[in-house]
Design a protein around this motif. Structure first.
Motif, PDB file in Angstrom:
ATOM      1  N   ALA A 259       0.831  -1.206   0.000  1.00 58.63           N
ATOM      2  CA  ALA A 259       0.000   0.000   0.000  1.00 58.63           C
ATOM      3  C   ALA A 259       0.862   1.252   0.000  1.00 58.63           C
ATOM      4  O   ALA A 259       0.615   2.194  -0.768  1.00 58.63           O
ATOM      5  N   VAL A 260       1.881   1.296   0.852  1.00 57.57           N
ATOM      6  CA  VAL A 260       2.742   2.471   0.923  1.00 57.57           C
ATOM      7  C   VAL A 260       3.469   2.681  -0.399  1.00 57.57           C
ATOM      8  O   VAL A 260       3.562   3.806  -0.907  1.00 57.57           O
ATOM      9  N   ALA A 261       3.981   1.598  -0.978  1.00 56.05           N
ATOM     10  CA  ALA A 261       4.700   1.719  -2.253  1.00 56.05           C
ATOM     11  C   ALA A 261       3.790   2.240  -3.361  1.00 56.05           C
ATOM     12  O   ALA A 261       4.182   3.106  -4.150  1.00 56.05           O
ATOM     13  N   ALA A 262       2.564   1.710  -3.415  1.00 50.99           N
ATOM     14  CA  ALA A 262       1.638   2.140  -4.464  1.00 50.99           C
ATOM     15  C   ALA A 262       1.253   3.607  -4.294  1.00 50.99           C
ATOM     16  O   ALA A 262       1.203   4.373  -5.266  1.00 50.99           O
ATOM     17  N   LEU A 263       0.982   4.022  -3.064  1.00 56.44           N
ATOM     18  CA  LEU A 263       0.592   5.409  -2.820  1.00 56.44           C
ATOM     19  C   LEU A 263       1.756   6.366  -3.078  1.00 56.44           C
ATOM     20  O   LEU A 263       1.572   7.453  -3.634  1.00 56.44           O
ATOM     21  N   ALA A 264       2.956   5.959  -2.678  1.00 53.03           N
ATOM     22  CA  ALA A 264       4.123   6.820  -2.873  1.00 53.03           C
ATOM     23  C   ALA A 264       4.467   6.992  -4.348  1.00 53.03           C
ATOM     24  O   ALA A 264       5.051   8.013  -4.744  1.00 53.03           O
TER      25      ALA A 264
END
Length: 448
Positions: A259-264
């Motif tokens: 999730a963090v990678a996709a949002l970033a």
């Protein structure tokens, strides 16, 4: 009946108004008062509602207010949907967290705690005014993060405030449909559901109808499971290991790195997208007020389709199913009002104190006054929590207890200004993996 909407200039206010207008005969709302401190947004929403009223006929009268006492005095129902700091505040919450390498999302993790730091003092002040000016009013809280804000407002309003969210009941209805039942079977008392947790952190652990357990069979059915948004996000194998269906926001806990990678990787955060989209809508509606309703409908359709789009793309979950685009918190709110004030009876999932009518804890292991999200029965006598059939598993309870402890610390920090309490809240949250990162977050969210 007077309905006051706190945050009356907000983009989704027409959804509430439409639902109330469509429910005339079920709940007799005659007057709607929109309270907001942004006069320009308030004027746009008043215009949109006037155009909706002209379409439907017989809709409640609407007026705008900027004074709390004027708006709240004598209200029968107060609907709270404020956004302290606006979309700029949301963007700051998201970007600050992502820059620190942790989740930037408005209700879950550090972004949600930051939002609560700004919101709790305002929610406290509004709840105190409601208690003084409309002590018999029911307050329905949709202000996020709903679990924290509802718990804070209970300090002033007690059981007269409940929190609502559309994600758990949407999960229940999708599950009932997948089991071959009417999606509203639980609402009518024709099916039992066992759901427990916190807002945006809960699990559906059981579904029963006609004396039979239906969830076990559903979990074994690949084709039926693929029809559930939550399973498409998190995978059937992972869901089966828990023997329960997760609220879709569990994606952020179970697939945090992804999730963090996709949002970033996105050019814009969700807050930035909404700031641009809503800014364009309010500007266009101000310039061409005759088109306000049509402009709002177009913006709403885009907003709904793009909800959790980044997360779904990262999980290869595909597009949202057409049936998932309907419904929402506004319909939950109307059902709740119709039960409390209109003589109906409904079963739903709400945010309430952790004590059943029989005195038993709804979620054993949490404080009695903590706000939890569980099934309830609502009628003219009030909200009656239905004690879950089974306790949370140790793994589920550990996560819920940790998050609840952080929520209560952040309420303390918001009320007292304690940076130590805020630091503990961020550092001990399951989605923040470092006290050093937590200190940087506090420095950014609570500048001296």
């Amino acid at each position: 009946m007077k309905l006051t909407i706190l945050g009356g200039g907000g983009f989704r206010v027409p959804l509430v108004y439409q639902a109330v207008a469509a429910a005339r005969g079920r709940v007799d709302v005659t007057d709607v008062v929109l309270l907001d401190d942004d006069g320009a947004r308030l004027a746009v929403m008043t215009t949109v509602l006037a155009q909706l009223a002209a379409e439907t006929g017989g809709a409640p009268t609407v007026r705008a207010a900027t004074d709390v006492a004027d708006a709240v005095a004598g209200a029968d129902v107060v609907f709270s949907a404020i956004r302290v700091g606006g979309t700029a505040g949301r963007t700051h919450d998201e970007r600050t967290a992502l820059a620190a390498g942790v989740l930037g999302q408005e209700t879950v993790g550090p972004g949600g705690l930051a939002y609560a730091l700004r919101t709790v003092p305002v929610a406290d002040a509004l709840a105190a005014r409601i208690a003084a000016l409309a002590p018999r009013a029911w307050t329905i809280n949709f202000t996020n993060p709903a679990s924290i804000v509802t718990e804070a407002m209970r300090s002033h309003l007690g059981d007269r405030v409940v929190g609502i969210c559309d994600t758990p009941i949407a999960l229940v209805r999708r599950t009932l449909f997948a089991c071959g039942l009417d999606p509203r079977a639980f609402d009518r008392g024709e099916a039992e559901v066992d759901y427990a947790g916190l807002n945006h952190l809960g699990w559906l652990r059981g579904v029963r109808a006609g004396g039979s357990d239906l969830l076990t069979g559903l979990l074994a059915d690949d084709a039926a499971l693929r029809g559930l948004e939550e399973v498409r996000l998190m995978g059937a194998d992972w869901v089966r290991t828990q023997r329960a269906l997760p609220n879709e926001y569990l994606y952020y806990y179970d697939y945090t790195r992804e999730a963090v990678a996709a949002l970033a990787a996105e050019d814009r955060t969700r807050g930035e997208f909404l700031a641009q989209q809503q800014g364009a809508f309010y500007a266009a509606a101000t310039a061409e007020p005759d088109l306000a309703l049509a402009l709002w409908r177009g913006a709403l359709a885009e907003r709904e389709v793009t909800y959790m789009a980044t997360e779904r793309e990262g999980a290869a979950a595909g597009e949202r199913a057409a049936e998932d685009l309907g419904g929402g918190y506004h319909e939950v709110a109307v059902d709740l009002m119709a039960a409390l004030l209109g003589g109906e009876e409904h079963r739903m999932i709400l945010d309430v104190a952790n004590t059943g009518d029989d005195g038993a804890p709804l979620v054993p292991g949490l404080p009695a006054d903590a706000v939890v999200e569980v099934p309830v029965r609502v009628d003219g006598a009030g909200v009656h929590p239905l004690v879950p059939r089974t306790p949370l598993t140790p793994a589920m309870l550990a996560r819920v207890a940790a998050v609840k402890a952080c929520e209560r610390l952040i309420i303390e920090a918001a009320r007292t200004g304690s940076r130590d309490a805020a630091w503990q809240a961020f550092a001990m949250h399951p989605l923040v993996d470092s006290a050093a990162v937590a200190r940087r977050l506090v420095q950014a969210y609570l500048p001296r």
